[in-house]
Scaffold this active site. Structure first.
Site, PDB file in Angstrom:
ATOM      1  N   ALA A  64      38.884  51.023  50.639  1.00 43.60           N
ATOM      2  CA  ALA A  64      38.391  51.302  49.084  1.00 43.60           C
ATOM      3  C   ALA A  64      36.549  51.134  49.133  1.00 43.60           C
ATOM      4  O   ALA A  64      36.213  49.970  50.300  1.00 43.60           O
ATOM      5  CB  ALA A  64      38.983  50.444  48.413  1.00 43.60           C
ATOM      6  N   GLY A 109      42.177  50.479  52.276  1.00 41.71           N
ATOM      7  CA  GLY A 109      42.723  51.554  51.687  1.00 41.71           C
ATOM      8  C   GLY A 109      42.908  52.742  52.533  1.00 41.71           C
ATOM      9  O   GLY A 109      43.658  53.766  52.267  1.00 41.71           O
ATOM     10  N   GLU A 112      46.256  52.074  54.310  1.00 37.84           N
ATOM     11  CA  GLU A 112      47.095  52.665  53.282  1.00 37.84           C
ATOM     12  C   GLU A 112      47.261  53.856  52.936  1.00 37.84           C
ATOM     13  O   GLU A 112      48.459  54.409  52.927  1.00 37.84           O
ATOM     14  CB  GLU A 112      46.795  51.567  51.845  1.00 37.84           C
ATOM     15  CG  GLU A 112      46.634  50.054  52.181  1.00 37.84           C
ATOM     16  CD  GLU A 112      46.079  49.274  50.858  1.00 37.84           C
ATOM     17  OE1 GLU A 112      44.862  49.685  50.756  1.00 37.84           O
ATOM     18  OE2 GLU A 112      46.994  48.538  50.207  1.00 37.84           O
ATOM     19  N   GLU A 132      41.476  43.164  54.119  1.00 37.41           N
ATOM     20  CA  GLU A 132      40.971  42.732  52.415  1.00 37.41           C
ATOM     21  C   GLU A 132      40.876  41.178  52.516  1.00 37.41           C
ATOM     22  O   GLU A 132      39.904  40.620  51.636  1.00 37.41           O
ATOM     23  CB  GLU A 132      42.172  43.136  51.811  1.00 37.41           C
ATOM     24  CG  GLU A 132      42.169  44.562  51.300  1.00 37.41           C
ATOM     25  CD  GLU A 132      42.990  45.306  52.407  1.00 37.41           C
ATOM     26  OE1 GLU A 132      43.466  45.018  53.377  1.00 37.41           O
ATOM     27  OE2 GLU A 132      43.314  46.592  51.956  1.00 37.41           O
TER      28      GLU A 132
HETATM   29  N1  CO8 Z   1      33.167  50.723  51.100  1.00 41.24           N
HETATM   30  C1  CO8 Z   1      31.765  51.143  50.765  1.00 41.24           C
HETATM   31  N2  CO8 Z   1      30.796  51.351  51.822  1.00 41.24           N
HETATM   32  C2  CO8 Z   1      31.311  51.404  53.200  1.00 41.24           C
HETATM   33  C3  CO8 Z   1      32.644  50.681  53.555  1.00 41.24           C
HETATM   34  C4  CO8 Z   1      33.549  50.375  52.517  1.00 41.24           C
HETATM   35  N3  CO8 Z   1      34.769  49.989  52.611  1.00 41.24           N
HETATM   36  N4  CO8 Z   1      32.926  50.909  54.783  1.00 41.24           N
HETATM   37  C5  CO8 Z   1      31.609  51.345  55.242  1.00 41.24           C
HETATM   38  N5  CO8 Z   1      30.746  51.368  54.058  1.00 41.24           N
HETATM   39  C6  CO8 Z   1      29.425  51.858  54.264  1.00 41.24           C
HETATM   40  C7  CO8 Z   1      28.425  50.452  54.697  1.00 41.24           C
HETATM   41  O1  CO8 Z   1      28.003  49.769  53.602  1.00 41.24           O
HETATM   42  C8  CO8 Z   1      27.257  51.663  55.395  1.00 41.24           C
HETATM   43  O2  CO8 Z   1      26.453  51.869  54.436  1.00 41.24           O
HETATM   44  P1  CO8 Z   1      24.905  51.793  54.475  1.00 41.24           P
HETATM   45  O3  CO8 Z   1      24.476  52.874  55.529  1.00 41.24           O
HETATM   46  O4  CO8 Z   1      24.500  52.797  53.233  1.00 41.24           O
HETATM   47  O5  CO8 Z   1      24.448  50.690  54.809  1.00 41.24           O
HETATM   48  C9  CO8 Z   1      27.961  52.701  56.078  1.00 41.24           C
HETATM   49  O6  CO8 Z   1      29.133  52.959  55.440  1.00 41.24           O
HETATM   50  C10 CO8 Z   1      28.184  52.537  57.452  1.00 41.24           C
HETATM   51  O7  CO8 Z   1      28.813  51.266  57.705  1.00 41.24           O
HETATM   52  P2  CO8 Z   1      28.457  50.527  58.685  1.00 41.24           P
HETATM   53  O8  CO8 Z   1      26.776  50.366  58.748  1.00 41.24           O
HETATM   54  O9  CO8 Z   1      28.756  48.867  58.391  1.00 41.24           O
HETATM   55  O10 CO8 Z   1      28.977  51.016  60.258  1.00 41.24           O
HETATM   56  P3  CO8 Z   1      29.400  49.810  61.325  1.00 41.24           P
HETATM   57  O11 CO8 Z   1      29.654  51.089  62.419  1.00 41.24           O
HETATM   58  O12 CO8 Z   1      28.234  48.837  61.605  1.00 41.24           O
HETATM   59  O13 CO8 Z   1      30.673  49.327  61.045  1.00 41.24           O
HETATM   60  C11 CO8 Z   1      33.019  49.088  59.892  1.00 41.24           C
HETATM   61  C12 CO8 Z   1      31.898  50.057  60.624  1.00 41.24           C
HETATM   62  C13 CO8 Z   1      33.353  48.148  60.837  1.00 41.24           C
HETATM   63  C14 CO8 Z   1      33.913  50.049  59.339  1.00 41.24           C
HETATM   64  C15 CO8 Z   1      32.248  48.308  58.640  1.00 41.24           C
HETATM   65  O14 CO8 Z   1      31.712  49.468  58.059  1.00 41.24           O
HETATM   66  C16 CO8 Z   1      33.130  47.858  57.805  1.00 41.24           C
HETATM   67  O15 CO8 Z   1      33.579  46.640  58.327  1.00 41.24           O
HETATM   68  N6  CO8 Z   1      33.527  48.582  56.660  1.00 41.24           N
HETATM   69  C17 CO8 Z   1      34.361  47.882  55.707  1.00 41.24           C
HETATM   70  C18 CO8 Z   1      35.875  47.778  56.242  1.00 41.24           C
HETATM   71  C19 CO8 Z   1      36.619  47.109  55.065  1.00 41.24           C
HETATM   72  O16 CO8 Z   1      36.587  45.925  54.858  1.00 41.24           O
HETATM   73  N7  CO8 Z   1      37.712  47.970  54.481  1.00 41.24           N
HETATM   74  C20 CO8 Z   1      38.331  47.514  53.375  1.00 41.24           C
HETATM   75  C21 CO8 Z   1      37.947  47.493  51.928  1.00 41.24           C
HETATM   76  S1  CO8 Z   1      38.777  46.929  50.970  1.00 41.24           S
HETATM   77  C22 CO8 Z   1      40.219  47.860  50.682  1.00 41.24           C
HETATM   78  O17 CO8 Z   1      40.155  48.781  50.971  1.00 41.24           O
HETATM   79  C23 CO8 Z   1      41.043  47.539  49.484  1.00 41.24           C
HETATM   80  C24 CO8 Z   1      41.978  48.748  49.284  1.00 41.24           C
HETATM   81  C25 CO8 Z   1      42.768  48.327  47.822  1.00 41.24           C
HETATM   82  C26 CO8 Z   1      41.876  48.347  46.780  1.00 41.24           C
HETATM   83  C27 CO8 Z   1      42.553  48.086  45.569  1.00 41.24           C
HETATM   84  C28 CO8 Z   1      41.837  48.086  44.282  1.00 41.24           C
HETATM   85  C29 CO8 Z   1      41.692  46.997  43.589  1.00 41.24           C
END
Ligand code: CO8
Length: 258
Positions: A64, A109, A112, A132
């Site tokens: 998400a 997400g 999921e 998460e």
């Molecule tokens: N949300 C928003 N932006 C994201 C997300 C995300 N989940 N994942 C990546 N991005 C963005 C980064 O911020 C970055 O943006 P920018 O270039 O503007 O800085 C761009 O995508 C590229 O990402 P990275 O530079 O971080 O790329 P890397 O190759 O270095 O890393 C990863 C890749 C490991 C996937 C890393 O991006 C990461 O850890 N992302 C987050 C993963 C995460 O924690 N996901 C879980 C999120 S929480 C969730 O899903 C809850 C679901 C239920 C919600 C319920 C509602 C209340």
């Protein structure tokens, strides 16, 4: 639509989640659009199988949208979770089989979303997980419920409590993905499986899916009655008569109708 692409390949529908700059993270708008495209899929009787994939080289869906969630209050988070759950439950209950085509990160997400599909095929470079708790939240689009149904309680708890990302081979070992293939073969593999499914009787597949899903939540006697019902319903279809006649006449059925 801005963040969802939809196309058809014969009887196969293909949804692409497309926010590559944010690794296809699911924001509110994307969930609304996903819900809208499901209207189209549900209405189109020519679609027998649905594929869901992520745009770009790197991610299926990286979760998400964290930027959108950061300042949410509990009421807003509840609404976001309800919408995500509603859309994913719709995917789970679609009359047709669904395949998640996992071409990279499937986190939070994203994992999921993949779990709400019937089948998951991953490329060798895919990474899956529920990170998460490292963000101070729980899974909120079904992860605490569907992950344990797919991989068992102990593995689900391990993955959710540690927040560990696992690679595609590990995901295969624990039953989280059905198949792992080379990156360049992923779409062909998914399409081949979809075409194979689409070559069988659509009504039988649809009611088999409903019976599996409903039965999984019921006691065995109730569940077996679901099977009796759907098995019987198949005998009201032309396909059953045609396919059995074709078998006995030692020929192949040309095309299923129902
Ligand atoms: N949300 C928003 N932006 C994201 C997300 C995300 N989940 N994942 C990546 N991005 C963005 C980064 O911020 C970055 O943006 P920018 O270039 O503007 O800085 C761009 O995508 C590229 O990402 P990275 O530079 O971080 O790329 P890397 O190759 O270095 O890393 C990863 C890749 C490991 C996937 C890393 O991006 C990461 O850890 N992302 C987050 C993963 C995460 O924690 N996901 C879980 C999120 S929480 C969730 O899903 C809850 C679901 C239920 C919600 C319920 C509602 C209340």
């Amino acid at each position: 639509m801005e963040n969802i692409k939809f196309e058809k390949d014969g009887n196969i529908g293909i949804i692409t989640i497309s926010r590559p700059k944010a690794l296809n993270a699911l924001n509110f708008k994307t969930l609304v659009e996903l819900n809208e495209v499901l209207d189209q899929v549900e209405k189109d009787e020519e679609i027998y199988v649905l594929l869901i994939r992520g745009d770009g080289e790197k991610a299926f869906v990286a979760g998400a949208d964290i930027a959108e969630m950061k300042d949410m209050n509990p009421k807003e988070a509840r609404e976001f979770s309800i919408i995500g759950n509603k859309v994913f439950r719709r995917i789970e209950n679609l009359r047709i089989p669904t395949i998640a085509v996992i071409n990279g990160y499937a986190l939070g997400g994203g994992c999921e979303l993949a779990l709400s599909c019937d089948i998951r095929i991953a490329s060798e470079n895919a990474k899956l997980g529920q990170p998460e708790v490292g963000l101070g939240i729980t899974p909120g689009f079904g992860g605490t419920q569907r992950l344990s149904r797919v991989v068992g309680l102990a593995k689900a708890k391990e993955l959710i409590f540690t927040g560990d990302m696992i690679d595609a081979n590990e995901a295969f070992k624990i039953g989280l993905v059905n198949r792992v293939v080379k990156k360049e073969e992923l779409m062909d593999e998914a399409l081949n499986m979809a075409k194979k499914i689409a070559s069988n009787a659509p009504f039988a597949i649809s009611v088999a899916k409903a019976s599996i899903n409903r039965g999984y939540q019921a006691d065995i006697d109730t569940a077996l009655m679901y099977e009796v019902e759907v098995f019987a319903q198949c005998f009201a279809t032309e396909d059953q008569k045609d396919a059995m006649t074709a078998f006995l006449e030692k020929r192949k059925i040309e095309k299923f109708k129902n």
